[in-house]
Scaffold this active site. Structure first.
Site, PDB file in Angstrom:
ATOM      1  N   ASP A 186       0.811  -1.206   0.000  1.00 50.08           N
ATOM      2  CA  ASP A 186       0.000   0.000   0.000  1.00 50.08           C
ATOM      3  C   ASP A 186       0.849   1.262   0.000  1.00 50.08           C
ATOM      4  O   ASP A 186       2.072   1.218   0.212  1.00 50.08           O
ATOM      5  CB  ASP A 186      -0.921   0.021   1.231  1.00 50.08           C
TER       6      ASP A 186
ATOM      7  N   LYS B 146      -3.753   3.382  -2.413  1.00 52.34           N
ATOM      8  CA  LYS B 146      -4.957   4.181  -2.607  1.00 52.34           C
ATOM      9  C   LYS B 146      -4.770   5.534  -1.938  1.00 52.34           C
ATOM     10  O   LYS B 146      -4.207   5.632  -0.848  1.00 52.34           O
ATOM     11  CB  LYS B 146      -6.189   3.495  -1.998  1.00 52.34           C
TER      12      LYS B 146
ATOM     13  N   MET C 180      -8.129   8.792   8.655  1.00 54.93           N
ATOM     14  CA  MET C 180      -8.403   9.351   7.325  1.00 54.93           C
ATOM     15  C   MET C 180      -9.411  10.496   7.409  1.00 54.93           C
ATOM     16  O   MET C 180     -10.324  10.603   6.608  1.00 54.93           O
ATOM     17  CB  MET C 180      -8.915   8.252   6.376  1.00 54.93           C
TER      18      MET C 180
END
Length: 264
Positions: A47, A69, A182
Site C-alpha cells: 500500500d 490508494k 483518514m
C-alpha cells in the site's frame, strides 16, 4: 479455472498469503513476525503507507506490486487486488500483502480474506502497531487514563458512501478518547458533528501526520478552532484526528514542536 476466469479451490490449499501489518511507519516498529515474512517474501503487494525504509528489507528478486490508494486515486480497484494475490499464490509464491498499520483496522482486510477463501487459498494475518498507538507513543501520550478516558474508539472518517455519517450522539462522551482515521478532509464535519451532539466547543483536538516517522507533525486545538488552526498550519494526508481531554496531557510536547498562535 471457471467461466469467469477465477482459480478454483482444487489443488490450492498449500498456497499461502500473509496479510502483514507494517506498523505506523518506522521500520523499527515492525513486529518480529512481520519482519520474518517480509524477509522471506517472493512477491509483495503493498500500500501507499508502506515506506521505502520497510521496502528496503525485502529480499533481492522479490516481485513488487504497488496497489496504493489515495483520495480520488485508487491505483488498483479492490477486486483486482484480490485477483492479483490469488494469481501470485497460485504460482506457488510466498505472497505478502503489506499494509500500513494493522491490516485489520480500516484496511479492507475482510474483502481480501474473502477473495482468498473463495479461491481456496490459505491465509495468515500478522498484526501490526496501528497508527493511533504509534502516534500516541511518539508523543508520550496515553490513549486512556483513569482521570481522562476510560474508553477508546477508533472510527473511520470515510464511510461506505459520501452521504453516510457517524452517529455523533453515541460518540459525544467526555470519558473517552476518539481517534478518527483518514479524517483530514472531513475535519470540519467531525468538529461540527461532535459539538452538535453535545461536546463543548473548547473540547481538545489533536491532529497527527506521519506518525512515528522523523517528519511526524502534530497540531492541537479545540473543536471550535481546529479548522482555522489547520488552515494556518497545513498537515499532509493521511492524518489522525484525536479528540478527548487526553490531548491536554500532550500539549507541552506538541507546543515544543509546532508553535500555536493563540490569537487564531
Amino acid at each position: 479455472m471457471d467461466a469467469k476466469g477465477r482459480i478454483g479451490a482444487v489443488g490450492q490449499r498449500n498456497c499461502r498469503v500473509s496479510l502483514v501489518g507494517a506498523g505506523p511507519g518506522s521500520a523499527d516498529l515492525l513486529t518480529v513476525r512481520a519482519l520474518r515474512h517480509i524477509e522471506s517474501a517472493q512477491a509483495v503487494v503493498y500500500d501507499r503507507l508502506v515506506g521505502a525504509e520497510i521496502l528496503a528489507l525485502l529480499p533481492k528478486g522479490c516481485e513488487r506490486y504497488y496497489v496504493g490508494k489515495a483520495k480520488g486515486d485508487h491505483s488498483v480497484p479492490q477486486a483486482e487486488i484480490g485477483d492479483l494475490m490469488v494469481r501470485l499464490a497460485a504460482k506457488g509464491k510466498r505472497v505478502v500483502r503489506l499494509k500500513g498499520g494493522d491490516p485489520g483496522i480500516f484496511g479492507r482486510m475482510g474483502e481480501e480474506l474473502a477473495a482468498l477463501a473463495d479461491a481456496g487459498i490459505d491465509s495468515e494475518i500478522v498484526p501490526g502497531i496501528t497508527a493511533a498507538s504509534g502516534a500516541a507513543a511518539a508523543l508520550g501520550l496515553p490513549l486512556t487514563d483513569r482521570a481522562h478516558a476510560q474508553r477508546l474508539r477508533f472510527i473511520t472518517a470515510r464511510q461506505c458512501s459520501d452521504e453516510a455519517m457517524p452517529d455523533w450522539t453515541t460518540l459525544a462522551h467526555r470519558d473517552e478518547t476518539l481517534v478518527f482515521y483518514m479524517g483530514l478532509d472531513r475535519l470540519e464535519m467531525i468538529c461540527e458533528g461532535l459539538t452538535g451532539a453535545g461536546l463543548p466547543a473548547e473540547w481538545p483536538v489533536m491532529l497527527v501526520a506521519n506518525a512515528s516517522l522523523p517528519e511526524q507533525q502534530a497540531l492541537i486545538g479545540t473543536l471550535a478552532d481546529m479548522p482555522r488552526r489547520l488552515a494556518a498550519n497545513p498537515l499532509p494526508s493521511p492524518c489522525l484526528v484525536v479528540v478527548g481531554s487526553i490531548v491536554d496531557m500532550a500539549q507541552a510536547t506538541i507546543r515544543a514542536s509546532i508553535p500555536i498562535d493563540a490569537d487564531l
